[in-house]
Design a protein around this motif. Structure first.
Motif, PDB file in Angstrom:
ATOM      1  N   UNK A  43      14.707  18.840  69.237  1.00 13.18           N
ATOM      2  CA  UNK A  43      14.771  20.268  68.924  1.00 13.18           C
ATOM      3  C   UNK A  43      15.267  20.477  67.506  1.00 13.18           C
ATOM      4  N   UNK A  44      14.770  21.519  66.847  1.00 21.62           N
ATOM      5  CA  UNK A  44      15.337  21.987  65.590  1.00 21.62           C
ATOM      6  C   UNK A  44      15.891  23.379  65.833  1.00 21.62           C
ATOM      7  N   UNK A  45      17.160  23.563  65.544  1.00 26.26           N
ATOM      8  CA  UNK A  45      17.824  24.847  65.764  1.00 26.26           C
ATOM      9  C   UNK A  45      18.205  25.435  64.416  1.00 26.26           C
ATOM     10  N   UNK A  46      17.696  26.640  64.119  1.00 28.49           N
ATOM     11  CA  UNK A  46      18.006  27.335  62.875  1.00 28.49           C
ATOM     12  C   UNK A  46      18.868  28.541  63.228  1.00 28.49           C
ATOM     13  N   UNK A  47      20.105  28.518  62.770  1.00 28.24           N
ATOM     14  CA  UNK A  47      21.052  29.588  63.072  1.00 28.24           C
ATOM     15  C   UNK A  47      21.778  29.984  61.794  1.00 28.24           C
ATOM     16  N   UNK A  48      21.628  31.238  61.408  1.00 24.10           N
ATOM     17  CA  UNK A  48      22.238  31.780  60.198  1.00 24.10           C
ATOM     18  C   UNK A  48      21.896  30.968  58.954  1.00 24.10           C
ATOM     19  N   UNK A  49      20.639  30.492  58.863  1.00 26.02           N
ATOM     20  CA  UNK A  49      20.205  29.748  57.691  1.00 26.02           C
ATOM     21  C   UNK A  49      20.529  28.266  57.724  1.00 26.02           C
ATOM     22  N   UNK A  50      21.279  27.816  58.701  1.00 28.51           N
ATOM     23  CA  UNK A  50      21.612  26.398  58.844  1.00 28.51           C
ATOM     24  C   UNK A  50      20.701  25.770  59.888  1.00 28.51           C
ATOM     25  N   UNK A  51      20.033  24.680  59.531  1.00 27.94           N
ATOM     26  CA  UNK A  51      19.139  24.000  60.458  1.00 27.94           C
ATOM     27  C   UNK A  51      19.765  22.680  60.878  1.00 27.94           C
ATOM     28  N   UNK A  52      19.749  22.433  62.171  1.00 26.25           N
ATOM     29  CA  UNK A  52      20.219  21.144  62.683  1.00 26.25           C
ATOM     30  C   UNK A  52      19.197  20.622  63.682  1.00 26.25           C
ATOM     31  N   UNK A  53      19.084  19.314  63.737  1.00 26.56           N
ATOM     32  CA  UNK A  53      18.150  18.660  64.639  1.00 26.56           C
ATOM     33  C   UNK A  53      18.919  18.019  65.777  1.00 26.56           C
TER      34      UNK A  53
END
Length: 80
Positions: free
Chosen positions: A46-56
């Protein structure tokens, strides 16, 4: 207090779909039918983009998140 945050989640998904249905003649121009369907698949990353921050987020090797849905339906068809 309720805080709402915009969040986008993306991932690669491998899926399969099976649908089986049948119609019975009730009258010459009317049939009654039913249908059963199954949709399932798995997700490994999964790639999660929250408030401009992306984490895998990657699952361990050989581990996948599974998804499944079973649908059933029925109805009348009018043939004109």
């Amino acid at each position: 207090m309720l805080l709402l945050t915009k969040r986008e989640i993306e991932g690669g998904f491998l899926a399969h779909v099976f649908i089986l249905g049948y119609d019975f003649a009730v009258m010459q121009n009317i049939t009654f039918g039913f249908e059963v369907g199954y949709t399932g698949g798995s997700l490994s990353e999964l790639e999660i983009n929250e408030r401009g921050n992306t984490r895998t987020v990657s699952f361990e090797k050989g581990v996948r998140a599974g998804f499944a849905r079973l649908e059933m339906g029925g109805g009348l068809r009018f043939h004109f």
